[in-house]
Scaffold this active site. Structure first.
Site, PDB file in Angstrom:
ATOM      1  N   GLY A 101      21.777 -29.995   1.924  1.00  0.00           N
ATOM      2  CA  GLY A 101      21.152 -29.065   2.863  1.00  0.00           C
ATOM      3  C   GLY A 101      20.653 -27.824   2.157  1.00  0.00           C
ATOM      4  O   GLY A 101      20.295 -27.858   0.977  1.00  0.00           O
ATOM      5  N   SER A 102      20.648 -26.730   2.865  1.00  0.00           N
ATOM      6  CA  SER A 102      20.072 -25.496   2.344  1.00  0.00           C
ATOM      7  C   SER A 102      20.960 -24.851   1.291  1.00  0.00           C
ATOM      8  O   SER A 102      22.173 -25.087   1.236  1.00  0.00           O
ATOM      9  CB  SER A 102      19.865 -24.496   3.485  1.00  0.00           C
ATOM     10  OG  SER A 102      21.123 -24.032   3.970  1.00  0.00           O
ATOM     11  N   CYS A 135      13.878 -34.041   0.134  1.00  0.00           N
ATOM     12  CA  CYS A 135      14.401 -33.191  -0.934  1.00  0.00           C
ATOM     13  C   CYS A 135      13.601 -33.358  -2.223  1.00  0.00           C
ATOM     14  O   CYS A 135      13.615 -32.460  -3.069  1.00  0.00           O
ATOM     15  CB  CYS A 135      15.872 -33.486  -1.169  1.00  0.00           C
ATOM     16  SG  CYS A 135      16.293 -35.236  -1.184  1.00  0.00           S
ATOM     17  N   GLU A 176      11.497 -22.839  -2.116  1.00  0.00           N
ATOM     18  CA  GLU A 176      11.149 -23.999  -1.312  1.00  0.00           C
ATOM     19  C   GLU A 176      10.741 -23.603   0.103  1.00  0.00           C
ATOM     20  O   GLU A 176      11.370 -22.767   0.743  1.00  0.00           O
ATOM     21  CB  GLU A 176      12.350 -24.953  -1.243  1.00  0.00           C
ATOM     22  CG  GLU A 176      12.095 -26.208  -0.423  1.00  0.00           C
ATOM     23  CD  GLU A 176      13.325 -27.101  -0.320  1.00  0.00           C
ATOM     24  OE1 GLU A 176      13.148 -28.309  -0.159  1.00  0.00           O
ATOM     25  OE2 GLU A 176      14.452 -26.566  -0.392  1.00  0.00           O
ATOM     26  N   LYS A 196      31.618 -35.277   8.548  1.00  0.00           N
ATOM     27  CA  LYS A 196      31.084 -34.406   9.599  1.00  0.00           C
ATOM     28  C   LYS A 196      29.664 -34.857   9.897  1.00  0.00           C
ATOM     29  O   LYS A 196      28.763 -34.709   9.066  1.00  0.00           O
ATOM     30  CB  LYS A 196      31.096 -32.946   9.175  1.00  0.00           C
ATOM     31  CG  LYS A 196      30.522 -32.011  10.244  1.00  0.00           C
ATOM     32  CD  LYS A 196      30.370 -30.594   9.733  1.00  0.00           C
ATOM     33  CE  LYS A 196      29.675 -29.707  10.780  1.00  0.00           C
ATOM     34  NZ  LYS A 196      28.279 -30.133  11.056  1.00  0.00           N
ATOM     35  N   GLU A 222      23.781 -30.722  -2.905  1.00  0.00           N
ATOM     36  CA  GLU A 222      22.368 -30.947  -3.231  1.00  0.00           C
ATOM     37  C   GLU A 222      21.613 -30.028  -2.296  1.00  0.00           C
ATOM     38  O   GLU A 222      21.654 -30.206  -1.077  1.00  0.00           O
ATOM     39  CB  GLU A 222      22.005 -32.420  -3.035  1.00  0.00           C
ATOM     40  CG  GLU A 222      20.606 -32.771  -3.498  1.00  0.00           C
ATOM     41  CD  GLU A 222      19.619 -32.814  -2.359  1.00  0.00           C
ATOM     42  OE1 GLU A 222      18.916 -31.792  -2.162  1.00  0.00           O
ATOM     43  OE2 GLU A 222      19.551 -33.824  -1.660  1.00  0.00           O
ATOM     44  N   GLN A 277      21.714 -21.693   1.232  1.00  0.00           N
ATOM     45  CA  GLN A 277      22.614 -20.790   1.934  1.00  0.00           C
ATOM     46  C   GLN A 277      23.845 -21.535   2.449  1.00  0.00           C
ATOM     47  O   GLN A 277      24.982 -21.095   2.262  1.00  0.00           O
ATOM     48  CB  GLN A 277      21.880 -20.134   3.101  1.00  0.00           C
ATOM     49  CG  GLN A 277      22.742 -19.185   3.916  1.00  0.00           C
ATOM     50  CD  GLN A 277      21.986 -18.577   5.092  1.00  0.00           C
ATOM     51  OE1 GLN A 277      20.825 -18.905   5.334  1.00  0.00           O
ATOM     52  NE2 GLN A 277      22.635 -17.707   5.838  1.00  0.00           N
TER      53      GLN A 277
END
Length: 521
Positions: free
Chosen positions: A241-242, A302, A392, A184, A265, A244
């Site tokens: 990514g996040s 990151c 973060e 994706k 991650e 959430q």
């Protein structure tokens, strides 16, 4: 290279079925041509079916064939690197020269994994020969190898548009393992994604492999990602990514009729601890180096060092002054997307609302999406009482935590959640404190750095990019480095097989000449 904007599903060029999007140049806040196709559930299904149809043939390619395929991808990336860096720069606001380096790193990763495949150690071959005379019960012949887990879904990352995106380490390690890939693409850099996808697809065709070895899909909203995670033919997922977003995918995957692993991650502040003698000896240089690393990629890395913990004492004033100077002189630069910029501004406000004080700001922003750097400060007691200070803030900001003594430094360390990395700066006389701090950090991170900063990171056999939650969803694995291939492998044992039926790597004569454990030796 002319961009078509199509979805690339196997050998097929698929035009838009769910609308289109344009890339945004964050430096100008203007859209860039051309239109890029958006797909939906039907395109995910098409890609997953092709990946499943290709899996048996691709996962059984010889080590030589697979390594040659990975090297073709690397060659294609090198050939496209100039166009790729130029397009990625337009879509991210990052310097073109930096992205040339990122393209080179992506190609290098494919060559590194080609070498891993060629040597065959990743198969983790083990043979326990038959012992027909053993008493009280004979032992049958047992032979074990690791095989690919199945077709995998990979979510491209936003912050590194090449080395963590379509041609990033997730794709390289999955293909090296023998897994087929449905990727994706991230909507923030669709042109760069298409260039990379075409480099991989051309290598598939030139290697004579089934078309379903690699596909790239793209969609709006969450529906296409959810469809990927839900698809019964997908057997593993990676995501960068996040917290959430990562945990939403992770939870969804566990609710499937057949739960699958999701390797995420997510979030990390990569804490840096300055021990007293190092602070006294090198406070200014450490502070300057910390702030310089924090500002890389406009703080959108990151491994950005985001929190520095130091005892107020000799060298602290020099440390603080050096950080303030570096941050104050930093130019505001475009951030990757409007959403990331908005979250950064909101995150800075939140840190101040929960007790941090801003002590430095960088040069003023000129563009709508420019990120102005910031340094905030808080004392140890406030940090210990407010957990939100340890969260973060993705962007060019850092928090200086001023602690009273060694005990408070250790207390701060114990409150931290899981991290991708942690760093200690120390001198020989600091070893006693370092020895007490080390086990605290070992429980909270996958990588500990001494007298350096966590960023940049080598791509090697010994590196780890992962850690306890929420840094990643499974701290047993890394998403960077040669051992990241282990995410996409599972063991199979072959018991009592005739030699002719065994996988080539396990046959008695060892025709591939690969390393094997025999009876534990």
């Amino acid at each position: 290279m002319k961009l078509t904007g199509n979805l690339l599903i196997g050998a097929h060029e698929i035009p838009a079925t769910e609308g289109t999007l344009k890339a945004l140049n964050p430096a100008t806040n203007q859209f860039i041509e051309p239109d890029f196709a958006l797909g939906g559930v039907a395109q995910v299904d098409q890609a997953a079916i092709l990946a499943d149809e290709a899996f048996d043939a691709y996962s059984h390619t010889s080590l030589a064939e697979r390594s040659a395929f990975l090297e073709r991808i690397a060659d294609n990336l090198d050939a496209a690197s100039t166009a790729l860096a130029a397009r990625a720069s337009l879509e991210t606001g990052l310097p073109e020269a930096q992205l040339q380096g990122e393209a080179a790193k992506a190609a290098t990763q494919f060559r590194q994994f080609a070498d891993v495949v060629r040597k065959g150690r990743f198969l983790q071959l083990a043979i326990d020969p038959a012992q027909p005379e053993r008493q009280p019960r004979p032992r049958m012949d047992h032979r074990l190898q690791k095989i690919a887990i199945g077709p995998v879904a990979i979510f491209g990352a936003s912050n590194f548009p090449i080395s963590y995106s379509v041609a990033g380490g997730d794709t390289a390690s999955a293909l090296a393992a023998g897994a087929t890939v449905v990727l994706k693409a991230h909507n923030a850099h669709p042109g760069a994604s298409e260039i990379q996808a075409r480099a991989i697809r051309q290598a598939v065709q030139d290697s004579g492999l089934p078309e379903g070895v690699f596909s790239m899909v793209r969609g709006s909203g969450n529906a296409i990602g959810e469809a990927l995670v839900d698809h019964p033919l997908i057997k593993a997922v990676t995501f960068t990514g996040s917290e959430q977003g990562g945990m939403a995918l992770y939870r969804r995957a566990q609710l499937r009729p057949e739960p699958i692993p999701v390797f995420t991650e997510m979030t990390s502040v990569n804490p840096t601890f300055i021990l007293p003698l190092a602070l006294a000896e090198r406070g200014a240089s450490i502070g300057d180096g910390f702030a310089e690393r924090m500002l890389v990629n406009v703080g959108q890395a990151c491994l950005k060092p985001a929190i520095l913990i130091a005892i107020e004492g000799p060298g602290f004033t020099a440390l603080r002054a050096a950080m303030i100077k570096r941050v104050t002189e930093a130019a505001a630069r475009p951030m990757l997307t409007p959403g990331i910029h908005a979250a950064y501004v909101s995150g800075l406000d939140h840190l101040q609302n929960v007790g941090a004080t801003q002590v430095a700001a960088g040069l003023a922003a000129h563009g709508d999406l420019d990120g102005q750097s910031a340094l905030l400060e808080v004392d140890g007691q406030r940090f210990l009482s407010e957990t939100a200070l340890a969260h973060e803030v993705f962007g060019p900001a850092a928090l200086l935590v001023k602690v009273r003594d060694e005990a408070e430094m250790l207390a701060v360390a114990r409150t931290l959640r899981g991290q991708l990395s942690a760093a200690m700066h120390l001198e020989a006389g600091d070893l006693g404190l370092a020895q007490r701090l080390l086990p605290v950090l070992e429980r909270r991170t996958g990588r500990i750095v001494v007298n350096a900063f966590a960023h940049p990171q080598e791509v090697s056999f010994a590196t780890i990019h992962g850690g306890p939650f929420p840094a990643s969803s499974d701290s047993r694995f890394t998403s960077v480095g040669m051992t990241s291939i282990e995410r996409f492998l599972r063991p199979v044992s072959y018991q009592g097989f005739p030699d002719a039926l065994l996988p080539e790597a396990l046959r008695e004569s060892n025709p591939l000449g690969v390393p094997r454990s025999v009876d534990g030796q």
